[in-house]
Design a protein around this motif. Structure first.
Motif, PDB file in Angstrom:
ATOM      1  N   CYS A 329       0.824  -1.215   0.000  1.00  0.00           N
ATOM      2  CA  CYS A 329       0.000   0.000   0.000  1.00  0.00           C
ATOM      3  C   CYS A 329       0.856   1.263   0.000  1.00  0.00           C
ATOM      4  N   ALA A 330       2.129   1.138   0.423  1.00  0.00           N
ATOM      5  CA  ALA A 330       3.006   2.311   0.488  1.00  0.00           C
ATOM      6  C   ALA A 330       3.377   2.846  -0.894  1.00  0.00           C
ATOM      7  N   TYR A 331       3.043   2.087  -1.956  1.00  0.00           N
ATOM      8  CA  TYR A 331       3.331   2.537  -3.316  1.00  0.00           C
ATOM      9  C   TYR A 331       2.308   3.555  -3.819  1.00  0.00           C
ATOM     10  N   TYR A 332       1.220   3.750  -3.083  1.00  0.00           N
ATOM     11  CA  TYR A 332       0.140   4.628  -3.528  1.00  0.00           C
ATOM     12  C   TYR A 332      -0.219   5.582  -2.387  1.00  0.00           C
ATOM     13  N   LEU A 333      -0.264   6.876  -2.671  1.00  0.00           N
ATOM     14  CA  LEU A 333      -0.513   7.845  -1.606  1.00  0.00           C
ATOM     15  C   LEU A 333      -1.915   7.689  -1.011  1.00  0.00           C
ATOM     16  N   ASP A 334      -2.928   7.521  -1.881  1.00  0.00           N
ATOM     17  CA  ASP A 334      -4.295   7.379  -1.348  1.00  0.00           C
ATOM     18  C   ASP A 334      -4.424   6.107  -0.517  1.00  0.00           C
ATOM     19  N   TYR A 337      -2.822   6.748   2.903  1.00  0.00           N
ATOM     20  CA  TYR A 337      -3.728   7.484   3.791  1.00  0.00           C
ATOM     21  C   TYR A 337      -4.752   6.544   4.441  1.00  0.00           C
ATOM     22  N   LYS A 338      -5.327   5.659   3.623  1.00  0.00           N
ATOM     23  CA  LYS A 338      -6.331   4.720   4.150  1.00  0.00           C
ATOM     24  C   LYS A 338      -5.716   3.792   5.192  1.00  0.00           C
ATOM     25  N   MET A 339      -4.497   3.360   4.925  1.00  0.00           N
ATOM     26  CA  MET A 339      -3.836   2.459   5.869  1.00  0.00           C
ATOM     27  C   MET A 339      -3.537   3.166   7.188  1.00  0.00           C
ATOM     28  N   CYS A 340      -3.237   4.466   7.116  1.00  0.00           N
ATOM     29  CA  CYS A 340      -3.030   5.232   8.350  1.00  0.00           C
ATOM     30  C   CYS A 340      -4.316   5.278   9.173  1.00  0.00           C
ATOM     31  N   GLY A 341      -5.424   5.440   8.484  1.00  0.00           N
ATOM     32  CA  GLY A 341      -6.708   5.401   9.184  1.00  0.00           C
ATOM     33  C   GLY A 341      -6.953   4.059   9.852  1.00  0.00           C
ATOM     34  N   HIS A 342      -6.588   2.980   9.142  1.00  0.00           N
ATOM     35  CA  HIS A 342      -6.718   1.634   9.724  1.00  0.00           C
ATOM     36  C   HIS A 342      -5.794   1.464  10.939  1.00  0.00           C
ATOM     37  N   LEU A 343      -4.585   2.048  10.836  1.00  0.00           N
ATOM     38  CA  LEU A 343      -3.646   1.959  11.946  1.00  0.00           C
ATOM     39  C   LEU A 343      -4.208   2.601  13.213  1.00  0.00           C
ATOM     40  N   ALA A 344      -4.915   3.717  13.011  1.00  0.00           N
ATOM     41  CA  ALA A 344      -5.507   4.411  14.157  1.00  0.00           C
ATOM     42  C   ALA A 344      -6.542   3.540  14.862  1.00  0.00           C
ATOM     43  N   LYS A 345      -7.260   2.730  14.073  1.00  0.00           N
ATOM     44  CA  LYS A 345      -8.255   1.823  14.664  1.00  0.00           C
ATOM     45  C   LYS A 345      -7.583   0.620  15.321  1.00  0.00           C
ATOM     46  N   LEU A 346      -6.506   0.157  14.696  1.00  0.00           N
ATOM     47  CA  LEU A 346      -5.827  -1.041  15.184  1.00  0.00           C
ATOM     48  C   LEU A 346      -4.976  -0.734  16.433  1.00  0.00           C
ATOM     49  N   TYR A 347      -4.489   0.517  16.505  1.00  0.00           N
ATOM     50  CA  TYR A 347      -3.678   0.948  17.655  1.00  0.00           C
ATOM     51  C   TYR A 347      -4.313   2.206  18.248  1.00  0.00           C
ATOM     52  N   PRO A 348      -5.446   2.085  18.914  1.00  0.00           N
ATOM     53  CA  PRO A 348      -6.190   3.263  19.378  1.00  0.00           C
ATOM     54  C   PRO A 348      -5.407   4.157  20.336  1.00  0.00           C
ATOM     55  N   THR A 349      -4.486   3.592  21.095  1.00  0.00           N
ATOM     56  CA  THR A 349      -3.722   4.424  22.037  1.00  0.00           C
ATOM     57  C   THR A 349      -2.759   5.363  21.304  1.00  0.00           C
ATOM     58  N   GLN A 350      -2.466   5.056  20.052  1.00  0.00           N
ATOM     59  CA  GLN A 350      -1.569   5.909  19.272  1.00  0.00           C
ATOM     60  C   GLN A 350      -2.316   6.727  18.214  1.00  0.00           C
ATOM     61  N   ILE A 358      -0.396  12.553  10.028  1.00  0.00           N
ATOM     62  CA  ILE A 358      -1.167  12.765   8.780  1.00  0.00           C
ATOM     63  C   ILE A 358      -1.319  14.251   8.516  1.00  0.00           C
ATOM     64  N   ASN A 359      -1.611  15.031   9.566  1.00  0.00           N
ATOM     65  CA  ASN A 359      -1.831  16.460   9.420  1.00  0.00           C
ATOM     66  C   ASN A 359      -0.545  17.176   8.990  1.00  0.00           C
ATOM     67  N   ASN A 360       0.577  16.826   9.628  1.00  0.00           N
ATOM     68  CA  ASN A 360       1.848  17.447   9.274  1.00  0.00           C
ATOM     69  C   ASN A 360       2.258  17.127   7.847  1.00  0.00           C
ATOM     70  N   PHE A 361       2.002  15.858   7.440  1.00  0.00           N
ATOM     71  CA  PHE A 361       2.355  15.456   6.067  1.00  0.00           C
ATOM     72  C   PHE A 361       1.521  16.233   5.058  1.00  0.00           C
ATOM     73  N   THR A 362       0.242  16.399   5.381  1.00  0.00           N
ATOM     74  CA  THR A 362      -0.662  17.135   4.470  1.00  0.00           C
ATOM     75  C   THR A 362      -0.193  18.580   4.321  1.00  0.00           C
ATOM     76  N   LEU A 363       0.194  19.199   5.427  1.00  0.00           N
ATOM     77  CA  LEU A 363       0.617  20.609   5.389  1.00  0.00           C
ATOM     78  C   LEU A 363       1.918  20.782   4.638  1.00  0.00           C
ATOM     79  N   SER A 364       2.809  19.793   4.745  1.00  0.00           N
ATOM     80  CA  SER A 364       4.137  19.930   4.131  1.00  0.00           C
ATOM     81  C   SER A 364       4.188  19.450   2.679  1.00  0.00           C
ATOM     82  N   SER A 365       3.195  18.667   2.268  1.00  0.00           N
ATOM     83  CA  SER A 365       3.225  18.114   0.920  1.00  0.00           C
ATOM     84  C   SER A 365       2.920  19.201  -0.111  1.00  0.00           C
ATOM     85  N   PRO A 366       3.507  19.112  -1.303  1.00  0.00           N
ATOM     86  CA  PRO A 366       3.305  20.143  -2.346  1.00  0.00           C
ATOM     87  C   PRO A 366       1.891  20.111  -2.884  1.00  0.00           C
TER      88      PRO A 366
END
Length: 366
Positions: A329-334, A337-350, A358-366
């Motif tokens: 999934c790391a080969y595709y930006l979209d 992003y979806k996998m990061c959302g899944h990570l948040a569900k899988l690791y709720p404490t983080q 995600i927010n910092n990446f969005t702000l820094s991306s061209p």
């Protein structure tokens, strides 16, 4: 005879546009009918022991109400608790007399509903002998309702006979679908397959065969569905049918057969969706290795599909196998992003930390 005489007089007044005469005979006819029917109803005459009088009283009414009276008389005779042979014969004779009349389709919904209720019991009691009667007095919608009632009573023979009388092909297909589905649920799989194969619309036929497969999920029971789907001439409809089979087919015992189905789908995007559905089912069935192998077979729109399969691992809380999809999934930006959302569900404490990344990446991306 008194009523017939008044009817003739009323019609003669109508032909000469004699409004006063029409009014006189309208009221006279209605008054005489009240006198007749308040003295004794057809049902009361039957219960008093005179079926001949019951028929005569029923025939005092207009033809549509006469139909309902005849059905009610037959119902009273055929559904008696004693299963009296003589009464059953009288019920058959009553229905035979009714069929000999020039019968119209019932014009109002309440009449049709009453007729459907009565015919449901009569067709069961008489083993479908008078199935032609329903075609004479009911429209397609009411025939479909009658068919459903018979299905609910597990009278599949009468239901099939009724369904075949429905003129509208889509309504007939729907009725046959419900019969096949009910037969499968009753574990009469051979009969269910025969019913499904009578559906003229191939896609609807596949849907019915799928219900059979779901009721007993073996490779053998999906074979007729696949064969039917392969006969669909339109490539889009054929692909859609095969996709539905592939989505329904996977079970812990049937994944090998399921994997073969997408290979027959010409449309690559639909083939990919089919593989996704199989992989998700494999995850739920704890066939993890098979699920990952299935995911590898997806060659188109991987950025859309792989996160969907990963979501199935999230649902089962399987962190280790979820990780196997991170690099693809790391080969595709979209997809990332979806996998990061899944990570948040899988690791709720983080989850908070993930959101910041995600927010910092969005702000820094061209």
């Amino acid at each position: 005879m008194p009523l017939k005489t008044v009817q003739i007089a009323l019609w003669n007044k109508a032909k000469t546009d004699d409004a006063a005469g029409m009014a006189e005979f309208l009221l006279l006819h209605a008054g005489r009918l009240i006198q007749i029917t308040t003295q004794e109803s057809p049902l009361e005459a039957l219960r008093a022991g005179s079926i001949t009088k019951a028929w005569a009283l029923a025939e005092q009414f207009d033809i549509e109400r006469c139909i309902l009276w005849y059905l009610l008389l037959a119902w009273e005779l055929a559904t008696n608790d004693t299963q009296d042979t003589e009464k059953m014969e009288q019920a058959r004779e009553t229905l035979e007399r009714l069929q000999q009349k020039d019968l119209p389709r019932l014009s109002t919904s309440w009449m049709s509903d009453c007729a459907v209720y009565l015919l449901t019991h009569l067709l069961t009691a008489t083993k479908g002998t008078f199935k032609a009667l329903s075609r004479l007095i009911l429209d397609d919608n009411s025939l479909a309702n009658l068919c459903q009632n018979l299905v609910e009573g597990s009278d599949f023979t009468a239901a099939l006979d009724t369904a075949k009388q429905i003129e509208d092909s889509s309504k007939r297909a729907s009725a046959l679908f419900e019969i096949a589905k009910a037969q499968a649920q009753a574990e009469n799989f051979t009969a269910a397959i025969r019913t499904a194969q009578q559906i003229e619309d191939s896609y609807e036929g596949v849907r019915a065969l799928l219900e059979i497969g779901k009721a007993q999920p073996t490779a053998e029971n999906f074979t007729p569905a696949i064969r039917t789907a392969q006969q669909i001439e339109d490539s889009y409809e054929r692909a859609r049918a095969l996709l539905e089979i592939a989505k329904t087919q996977p079970t812990a015992e049937n994944f090998t057969a399921a994997i073969r189905t997408p290979k027959q789908i010409e449309d690559s995007s639909k083939r990919a969706w089919a593989l996704v559905e199989i992989a998700k089912a494999q995850v739920k069935a704890i066939s993890i290795e098979q699920a990952l192998l299935t995911a590898e077979k997806i060659l188109i729109n991987r950025n859309q599909h792989l996160p969907d399969i990963a979501a199935a691992f999230v649902e089962t809380g399987d962190k280790e196998n979820f990780k196997h999809l991170l690099i693809p999934c790391a080969y595709y930006l979209d997809a990332a992003y979806k996998m990061c959302g899944h990570l948040a569900k899988l690791y709720p404490t983080q989850a908070t930390d993930i959101a910041k990344i995600i927010n910092n990446f969005t702000l820094s991306s061209p």
